[in-house]
Design an enzyme around this catalytic site. Structure first.
Site, PDB file in Angstrom:
ATOM      1  N   VAL A 151      40.679  -5.328  42.437  1.00 41.56           N
ATOM      2  CA  VAL A 151      40.530  -4.401  41.310  1.00 41.56           C
ATOM      3  C   VAL A 151      39.746  -3.162  41.725  1.00 41.56           C
ATOM      4  O   VAL A 151      40.181  -2.030  41.494  1.00 41.56           O
ATOM      5  CB  VAL A 151      39.848  -5.090  40.115  1.00 41.56           C
ATOM      6  N   ASP A 170      30.164  -3.171  49.342  1.00 40.74           N
ATOM      7  CA  ASP A 170      30.787  -4.494  49.330  1.00 40.74           C
ATOM      8  C   ASP A 170      30.458  -5.160  50.661  1.00 40.74           C
ATOM      9  O   ASP A 170      31.013  -4.798  51.694  1.00 40.74           O
ATOM     10  CB  ASP A 170      32.299  -4.393  49.153  1.00 40.74           C
ATOM     11  N   ALA A 230      34.421  -6.063  34.786  1.00 36.24           N
ATOM     12  CA  ALA A 230      34.513  -7.195  35.715  1.00 36.24           C
ATOM     13  C   ALA A 230      34.129  -8.490  35.013  1.00 36.24           C
ATOM     14  O   ALA A 230      34.990  -9.237  34.546  1.00 36.24           O
ATOM     15  CB  ALA A 230      33.624  -6.937  36.934  1.00 36.24           C
ATOM     16  N   ARG A 231      32.831  -8.765  34.923  1.00 42.53           N
ATOM     17  CA  ARG A 231      32.334  -9.965  34.275  1.00 42.53           C
ATOM     18  C   ARG A 231      31.034  -9.637  33.539  1.00 42.53           C
ATOM     19  O   ARG A 231      30.180  -8.906  34.049  1.00 42.53           O
ATOM     20  CB  ARG A 231      32.071 -11.081  35.307  1.00 42.53           C
ATOM     21  N   ASP A 255      33.829  -3.849  28.862  1.00 45.18           N
ATOM     22  CA  ASP A 255      34.905  -4.690  28.324  1.00 45.18           C
ATOM     23  C   ASP A 255      34.501  -6.157  28.273  1.00 45.18           C
ATOM     24  O   ASP A 255      35.179  -6.967  27.642  1.00 45.18           O
ATOM     25  CB  ASP A 255      36.164  -4.536  29.192  1.00 45.18           C
ATOM     26  N   GLU A 260      30.778 -14.549  25.029  1.00 39.88           N
ATOM     27  CA  GLU A 260      31.981 -14.097  24.348  1.00 39.88           C
ATOM     28  C   GLU A 260      32.486 -15.182  23.403  1.00 39.88           C
ATOM     29  O   GLU A 260      32.727 -16.309  23.854  1.00 39.88           O
ATOM     30  CB  GLU A 260      33.065 -13.736  25.376  1.00 39.88           C
ATOM     31  N   HIS A 281      37.126  -7.699  25.824  1.00 39.62           N
ATOM     32  CA  HIS A 281      37.715  -8.354  27.005  1.00 39.62           C
ATOM     33  C   HIS A 281      39.240  -8.193  27.028  1.00 39.62           C
ATOM     34  O   HIS A 281      40.002  -9.174  27.033  1.00 39.62           O
ATOM     35  CB  HIS A 281      37.333  -9.834  27.062  1.00 39.62           C
ATOM     36  N   ALA A 284      42.979  -7.848  30.831  1.00 41.70           N
ATOM     37  CA  ALA A 284      44.240  -8.482  31.245  1.00 41.70           C
ATOM     38  C   ALA A 284      45.291  -8.461  30.145  1.00 41.70           C
ATOM     39  O   ALA A 284      46.375  -9.017  30.324  1.00 41.70           O
ATOM     40  CB  ALA A 284      43.977  -9.923  31.661  1.00 41.70           C
TER      41      ALA A 284
END
Length: 529
Positions: A151, A170, A230-231, A255, A260, A281, A284
């Protein structure tokens, strides 16, 4: 192969199975638990989404089941351990939504920068205001991306099209991967210091949970923009709210949330903040993503039938029982070596070398290699890494894997060495088995002798009288008990490597005090699963 489909799956996404004459598909939606238990024994594969609970009770009835395919990322509704115990492979579709997530990141970022959401609400109320909604452009901005996997890499390519400068952090992506994306690899500190916009794209792990906290916001530019598709929990949400209220952060686009649906006061205030653009969220939630996840799991079933490697298996398939019994102790050893060195080595490895010395080298060491590779990469990727997909994950990261075997061994009957080649040089860790117990016997060129445990501390410094005492005193003052201590050094009063096992983890402030007290060249906490 008989395949049972128990949830709504994109028909277009099932086309690879429909086109294969070896497949017999049965779509049975809304089955009761009893009905599912009654028919599952006649199938070799099952495709589900979140509506079917593939638990141990169901698997007791699944006499012929070979593969469970979850058409989505999460596998909360699948008892992976029970499936593994029965030799059933579990696959998911972690990358079917990567483009959707990348585009959603851009949608939120652009909506925030151009104040689309509040301008939209204003105009719908019948107002005609323009000056309150003056936005900013991406062109010329420095955009820092934390995590340039599937992503994050796509986000990098897309923001470059807006003529922004992209820097990325990264630790487990090679320099070649960054070059291919046209981005510059930097440290997290440089991301914080130089970025006008910061977007995170990492998995949620022990290392990334609360990765961006109050002290990190303090080091960012005033007026920075932050994004999280992401998370939830990568940004500390209380610290994020504080940074928004102090106007350190000019705006945020999220998002995902640590809980949640969100149900805490902090999250309610964060979501309601006027400079937040938020969605529930939806990363996707596109027609294409739903089709893609169905295509991905369909192809994995075909890969299984054809005996090809599967990218998205989340558990370990069975090896030949005789080979497995011989390899199990060494697989445990290499897993500990891989997990340990992954937390110590410099970032961005280009090559990983597995060297096997002694009697072990007479055997096929491939199962050991992939086991060590899975442990090495498992903390640093967006997907579950295991013995099935470890080599494919490494390949996607641009990491070369090499295996060296020699029956010659100077000191041990068997020795496994893992060496990482990075832009900062080589780093290696070697281990062996003593009466079946994994031991680390060499770190770089320091001879050691310790068993990896839950909480450890590695310190490299110039050996001087009294430093071991200082370490013990500072840990004692922090209420931390030392379980064991191993000292390796090249010469008297020379460079030393100390490895301590601790009963409880050392806090960052304690580690900072230790580093200053002994003038550490290197200090790192290691947490073993």
């Amino acid at each position: 192969m008989k395949v049972l489909i128990t949830d709504e799956i994109s028909q277009e996404g099932l086309q690879p199975l429909l086109d294969d004459s070896r497949m017999e598909l049965d779509i049975k939606l809304g089955l009761s638990v009893q009905e599912l238990h009654g028919i599952i024994g006649g199938y070799e594969a099952i495709i589900t989404r979140s509506g079917t609970n593939v638990d141990a009770a169901l698997l007791e009835h699944a006499r012929g089941l070979k593969i469970i395919a979850r058409a989505g990322v999460g596998i909360d509704n699948v008892d992976v351990e029970a499936a593994s115990n029965k030799g059933i492979i579990v696959v998911n579709a972690p990358f079917g939504n990567v483009n959707s997530a990348a585009e959603h990141t851009l949608a939120l970022l652009l909506s925030l920068c151009r104040k689309v959401t509040i301008a939209n609400a204003s105009l719908k109320k019948g107002e005609w205001k323009r000056s309150p909604f003056t936005g900013c452009e991406l062109k010329g901005k420095t955009i820092g991306i934390i995590g340039i996997g599937k992503v994050g890499g796509r986000v990098a390519l897309r923001v470059k099209a807006f003529e922004a400068e992209v820097i990325a952090c990264d630790p487990y992506v090679s320099e070649k991967r960054a070059e291919d994306l046209g981005v510059r690899l930097v440290s997290l500190e440089d991301i914080l210091r130089y970025s006008d916009i910061i977007s995170v794209h990492t998995p949620l792990t022990e290392e990334t949970h609360d990765m961006i906290r109050s002290e990190h916001f303090a080091r960012m530019k005033d007026g920075v923009i932050i994004v999280n598709c992401a998370r939830g929990g990568i940004y500390n949400e209380a610290a994020t709210l504080e940074a928004l209220e102090s106007e350190k952060v000019a705006g945020a686009a999220f998002d995902v949330w640590s809980i949640e649906p969100p149900n805490t006061e902090v999250l309610s205030r964060l979501i309601g903040h006027p400079r937040m653009v938020v969605t529930p969220h939806l990363g996707a939630n596109t027609v294409e993503a739903q089709r893609n996840v169905a295509v991905d799991v369909s192809r994995e079933i075909i890969n299984y039938l054809d005996g090809r490697p599967m990218e998205s298996a989340v558990n370990i398939p069975r090896f030949d029982p005789d080979l497995m019994e011989h390899m199990k102790p060494f697989m445990a050893l290499v897993s500990k070596i891989g997990e340990f060195i992954s937390q110590l080595a410099p970032p961005n490895p280009s090559k990983v070398i597995f060297t096997y010395n002694g009697k072990l080298a007479r055997y096929d060491c491939a199962p050991i290699t992939v086991c060590g590779l899975a442990a090495l990469l498992g903390r640093h990727t967006e997907q579950e890494v295991n013995m099935v997909n470890a080599r494919l994950v490494a390949k996607n990261m641009g990491i070369v894997i090499e295996e060296v075997r020699t029956t010659e061994s100077e000191s041990f009957s068997n020795l496994i060495t893992v060496t990482l080649e990075t832009p900062e040089g080589k780093r290696s860790l070697a281990g062996t088995l003593f009466e079946g117990i994994p031991k680390i016997v060499k770190m770089r060129d320091f001879l050691t002798d310790f068993t990896p445990e839950g909480h450890m501390l590695v310190i490299n410094y110039e050996d001087k009288p009294g430093l071991i005492g200082k370490i013990g005193t500072l840990l004692g003052e922090a209420g931390i008990n030392i379980g064991s201590l191993n000292l390796g050094r090249r010469a008297k009063a020379g460079e030393a490597m100390v490895v301590l096992s601790l009963d409880t983890p050392a806090a960052p402030e304690t580690i900072e005090k230790l580093a200053a007290s002994v003038e550490a060249r290197f200090i790192r906490a290691v947490h073993m699963h």
